[in-house]
Design a protein around this motif. Sequence first.
Motif: not given
Length: 284
Positions: A80-81, A111, A104, A107, A77-78
């Motif tokens: 992807l951000e 996350s 975002s 993400s 997830g991070y």
Amino acid sequence: MALSERDTRLMILSAILANLAWGLFSVIFQLYMKEIGYTSKEIGEVLAIYGISLSSVALPSGAIADRFGRKSTLIVGYLLEIISLLLLLISKEMSIIRISFLFSGISAALSHPAYQALFALHTREMERGFSSLAFFSTFSSSMGSLMGWIPEVLSGKLGELRAYYLSLLIVFSFFVLSVVPLIWVSPHRDELKEGRRKERTSFRRIYREKAMLKLIFLNGVIGFGAGLTIPLFTYYFSEKFSVGPGPIGTLYTVNGLMMSPLFLLSSRLSDKLGLIKAIFYPQL
């Protein structure tokens, strides 16, 4: 095995760095879009893309974390951000910005639940642990908002657009740094695999729980109201009062600094009123 103090501190450090980034981002992004030439309608569109992608992935995100591990899901997830922020840095085209906010939202959906679940894993004093996490997160977000003065100061020398771009680079840097502590957090994979077999629960059973239904309703009401008012605050203040990121960031900072110490009292409030009432009453 409970999360060690080392793991807890690493996760809080990650949250501090990430919230420094988001505090600054919340102040500058809409003004950056405005400076590029986009309207409030177009800004609202990308925020809607974020919300739709988040809500679409949020429901299966818990199952994904159970299947692949909370730490792994959190780091994905991070990452992807990071890609989302990188897209904002390399292009000002609306099509790319839409993709950025799509990533975002995904993400955040991956996350946030994974982070909360990993932090809560065998935590001995959950209310106190989460109240401390909320304090540090809110305080650091407030400090990030105060950094809205960076583009305010630099705009005289660099121009507003370049000043906002430099601020986005700062956001990107803080968020990249926030991933580093997570790499060192213990995943406890063997225990999680055993726990998944014992704790796997169907959505139908979850929704039969009265406490869960109350929390879903409460969050739905809060989210509906927040969705109508909060997303375009920065743009509104800029248009209504002709102010830049410095004063707006200061306003957010004051709000956060007033709120953050109260999180340290939330565990006592929970002990006195009960968890559901302690969540509900402060929203009134």
